[in-house]
Design a protein around this motif. Structure first.
Motif, PDB file in Angstrom:
ATOM      1  N   SER A 145     -10.628   7.707  -7.483  1.00  0.00           N
ATOM      2  CA  SER A 145      -9.484   8.595  -7.670  1.00  0.00           C
ATOM      3  C   SER A 145      -8.200   8.047  -7.056  1.00  0.00           C
ATOM      4  CB  SER A 145      -9.784   9.966  -7.054  1.00  0.00           C
ATOM      5  OG  SER A 145      -9.912   9.860  -5.642  1.00  0.00           O
ATOM      6  N   MET A 146      -8.276   6.962  -6.304  1.00  0.00           N
ATOM      7  CA  MET A 146      -7.094   6.418  -5.636  1.00  0.00           C
ATOM      8  C   MET A 146      -6.120   5.817  -6.645  1.00  0.00           C
ATOM      9  SD  MET A 146      -8.719   4.502  -2.324  1.00  0.00           S
ATOM     10  CE  MET A 146      -7.168   3.674  -2.042  1.00  0.00           C
ATOM     11  N   GLU A 147      -4.819   6.015  -6.384  1.00  0.00           N
ATOM     12  CA  GLU A 147      -3.795   5.392  -7.216  1.00  0.00           C
ATOM     13  C   GLU A 147      -3.492   3.971  -6.757  1.00  0.00           C
ATOM     14  OE1 GLU A 147      -0.342   7.795  -7.357  1.00  0.00           O
ATOM     15  OE2 GLU A 147      -1.338   9.483  -8.355  1.00  0.00           O
ATOM     16  N   ASP A 148      -3.763   3.648  -5.497  1.00  0.00           N
ATOM     17  CA  ASP A 148      -3.566   2.291  -5.000  1.00  0.00           C
ATOM     18  C   ASP A 148      -4.777   1.432  -5.350  1.00  0.00           C
ATOM     19  OD1 ASP A 148      -1.153   2.974  -3.900  1.00  0.00           O
ATOM     20  OD2 ASP A 148      -1.994   3.445  -1.932  1.00  0.00           O
ATOM     21  N   ALA A 149      -4.516   0.117  -5.486  1.00  0.00           N
ATOM     22  CA  ALA A 149      -5.603  -0.821  -5.761  1.00  0.00           C
ATOM     23  C   ALA A 149      -6.482  -0.957  -4.526  1.00  0.00           C
ATOM     24  CB  ALA A 149      -5.040  -2.175  -6.162  1.00  0.00           C
ATOM     25  N   LEU A 150      -7.803  -0.979  -4.732  1.00  0.00           N
ATOM     26  CA  LEU A 150      -8.736  -1.184  -3.629  1.00  0.00           C
ATOM     27  C   LEU A 150      -9.754  -2.235  -4.018  1.00  0.00           C
ATOM     28  CD1 LEU A 150     -10.329   1.244  -1.173  1.00  0.00           C
ATOM     29  CD2 LEU A 150     -11.844  -0.221  -2.500  1.00  0.00           C
ATOM     30  N   LEU A 151      -9.932  -3.214  -3.143  1.00  0.00           N
ATOM     31  CA  LEU A 151     -10.938  -4.245  -3.356  1.00  0.00           C
ATOM     32  C   LEU A 151     -11.713  -4.431  -2.065  1.00  0.00           C
ATOM     33  CD1 LEU A 151      -7.872  -5.513  -4.310  1.00  0.00           C
ATOM     34  CD2 LEU A 151      -9.410  -7.009  -5.591  1.00  0.00           C
ATOM     35  N   THR A 152     -12.984  -4.761  -2.197  1.00  0.00           N
ATOM     36  CA  THR A 152     -13.769  -5.176  -1.033  1.00  0.00           C
ATOM     37  C   THR A 152     -14.321  -6.567  -1.296  1.00  0.00           C
ATOM     38  OG1 THR A 152     -15.869  -4.264  -1.845  1.00  0.00           O
ATOM     39  CG2 THR A 152     -14.421  -2.786  -0.579  1.00  0.00           C
TER      40      THR A 152
END
Length: 492
Positions: A145-152
């Motif tokens: 649901s996040m609008e920011d990009a997320l990577l692990t």
């Protein structure tokens, strides 16, 4: 024109009244404090609120009554005069009457910053600090649901998970990113500042601004927040990167900075112009006034030769001021595109000979101007006026800036369908730090000392040469001299 009738306006709202062309008619007292701008009646509203650029068609519909209003919510506005001033505002454009629009402005900075802070807190702290307490499914829902990009990634830098915002931002599919090195997203490889081995233990890094590259090759500016956490069911840490696209904000900052730099340059130019004209007009005017006063009081008792000397001084000072005004007019014509190129058949040898004789007379016995010819035909199609502007300035400068060296050389010839002119002196030269600005209006080198001048001559020369399709270059050395080379295409 009758002033518009304002409706009853709530005290917490500020407003601007403008006509259909966005020209300001009236504004409330508090609007300048919100925008950090100095508004003026009659100015274009879009100058102070560039966010309205592109909304002209909608504004016209509102003015015609085709649309009841036009609203933009919670936009970030950077002050024109103070780019560090950020305010969030709601804009609501309504029709006041058949001629005027009313723009209501509400300062919602506190609400916007609070919302951003809460979103950031959820995105960063709750995700990073509570990851061990949440189930994998719950974490996945938050990430999705996040609008920011997320990577692990793992410690080797290979991407393990991405959220939908990452895929949308960079244009890749999930399969194209998973198990690929994070460096894939950077045009020059992974920046060292984002490599985990360079971080202190348990540190959370925020707002690291770097350039990333999409699959299509577009360069974006991303602000990353990142940290290492312990993953569930494994003893190996996971590196989490949360990225916010700030490309538009950076572009706006650059445009604002460029506009400020341009405004500063214009102010500096204005200051130099005022200082130059004050100095260059003051001395000849003082000389004229003194000679006139002496002639009025004492001319009847003077020998005719003495009267003639004072009359010649008046003529010389008048000519000096007239030449300065002519230089300023030439610069003005060039800036407005009114300086024109009119080539006509010209006997180049005779032109150069007459010019040298004229300048030699003005230089008297202090300097010798040596004219040397190369290969030349009898006639060329050239603009005599532009040629005169060019070489009067170059030869006069050569004489003026070589006070201790009396020889100035003027060489003219044709090489491979190009006319080549060289003006060489053995004078003071140009310091290296002044060379990039040598052709700027009103700029004078720092080693000219007491030698008078306006800083306009070389600017006129460059514009006149380029207008004829030519080019000018120079070589110089301090206390050795300067050679200017002008190349002009041979006319038909």
């Amino acid at each position: 024109m009758n002033p518009p009738l304002k409706p009853l306006i709530p005290h917490h709202l500020e407003y601007i009244i403008a006509d259909g062309d966005f020209l300001i008619v009236e504004f409330s007292p508090g609007i300048e404090a919100i925008l950090q701008e100095s508004l003026t009646v009659g100015s274009d509203l879009r100058r102070f609120l560039p966010e309205l650029v592109g909304s002209e068609a909608v504004a016209h519909q509102v003015l015609q009554g085709e649309t009841s209003h036009f609203t933009i919510k919670e936009i970030a506005h950077y002050g024109h005069n103070n780019p560090n001033h950020l305010v969030y505002i709601d804009l609501n454009l309504e029709r006041l009457d058949q001629q005027y629009l009313m723009l209501f402005i509400d300062d919602v900075t506190e609400t916007a910053l609070l919302r951003q802070s809460l979103v950031q807190r959820v995105n960063e702290t709750e995700l990073l600090l509570n990851a061990l307490k949440r189930s994998e499914d719950y974490n996945r829902k938050i990430i999705t649901s996040m609008e920011d990009a997320l990577l692990t990634t793992n410690l080797s830098g290979n991407i393990k998970t991405v959220n939908p915002a990452t895929l949308e931002l960079f244009g890749y599919s999930e399969s194209e990113l998973k198990n690929q090195p994070l460096a894939l997203l950077f045009p020059d490889g992974l920046p060292a500042i984002l490599e985990p081995q360079h971080w202190p233990e348990s540190a959370i890094h925020q707002d690291i601004e770097v350039n990333c590259q999409t699959k299509q090759g577009e360069i974006l500016t991303i602000a990353f927040s990142c940290a290492m956490i312990q993953s569930q069911g494994s003893n190996l840490p996971v590196v989490i990167y949360i990225g916010r696209n700030i490309t538009a904000r950076k572009r706006a900052e650059q445009e604002i900075n460029a506009a400020l730099a341009q405004e500063k340059e214009l102010n500096d130019l204005k200051s130099r112009f005022i200082a130059m004209t004050s100095h260059e007009f003051k001395n000849p005017l003082s000389s004229i006034l003194m000679s006139v006063e002496l002639l009025e009081e004492l001319s009847l008792t003077w020998h005719p030769e003495k009267r003639l000397r004072h009359l010649q001084r008046i003529r010389q000072c008048t000519t000096q001021m007239n030449n300065l005004l002519e230089d300023i007019l030439i610069i003005g014509k060039a800036d407005t595109g009114k300086l024109e190129f009119h080539p006509q058949p010209l006997n180049l040898k005779q032109f150069c000979q007459d010019l040298v004789e004229e300048l030699q007379f003005l230089a008297s016995e202090s300097h010798e101007i040596v004219l040397e010819y190369g290969v030349l035909t009898h006639q060329y199609h050239l603009d005599e006026k532009l040629l005169r502007h060019t070489f009067v300035n170059l030869l006069s400068n050569a004489v003026k800036y070589s006070p201790k060296h009396p020889r100035v050389e003027f060489r003219v010839g044709e090489v491979e369908q190009t006319l080549v002119f060289e003006v060489q002196d053995y004078g003071i030269g140009v310091p290296e730090e002044d060379q990039p600005r040598l052709f700027e209006s009103f700029h004078r080198s720092r080693n000219v000392q007491e030698i008078s001048g306006t800083g306009l001559g070389l600017s006129i020369v460059k514009r006149a040469v380029e207008l004829q399709g030519g080019m000018i270059e120079f070589v110089t050395a301090l206390n050795v001299g300067t050679t200017f080379t002008v190349r002009l295409p041979v006319g038909g």
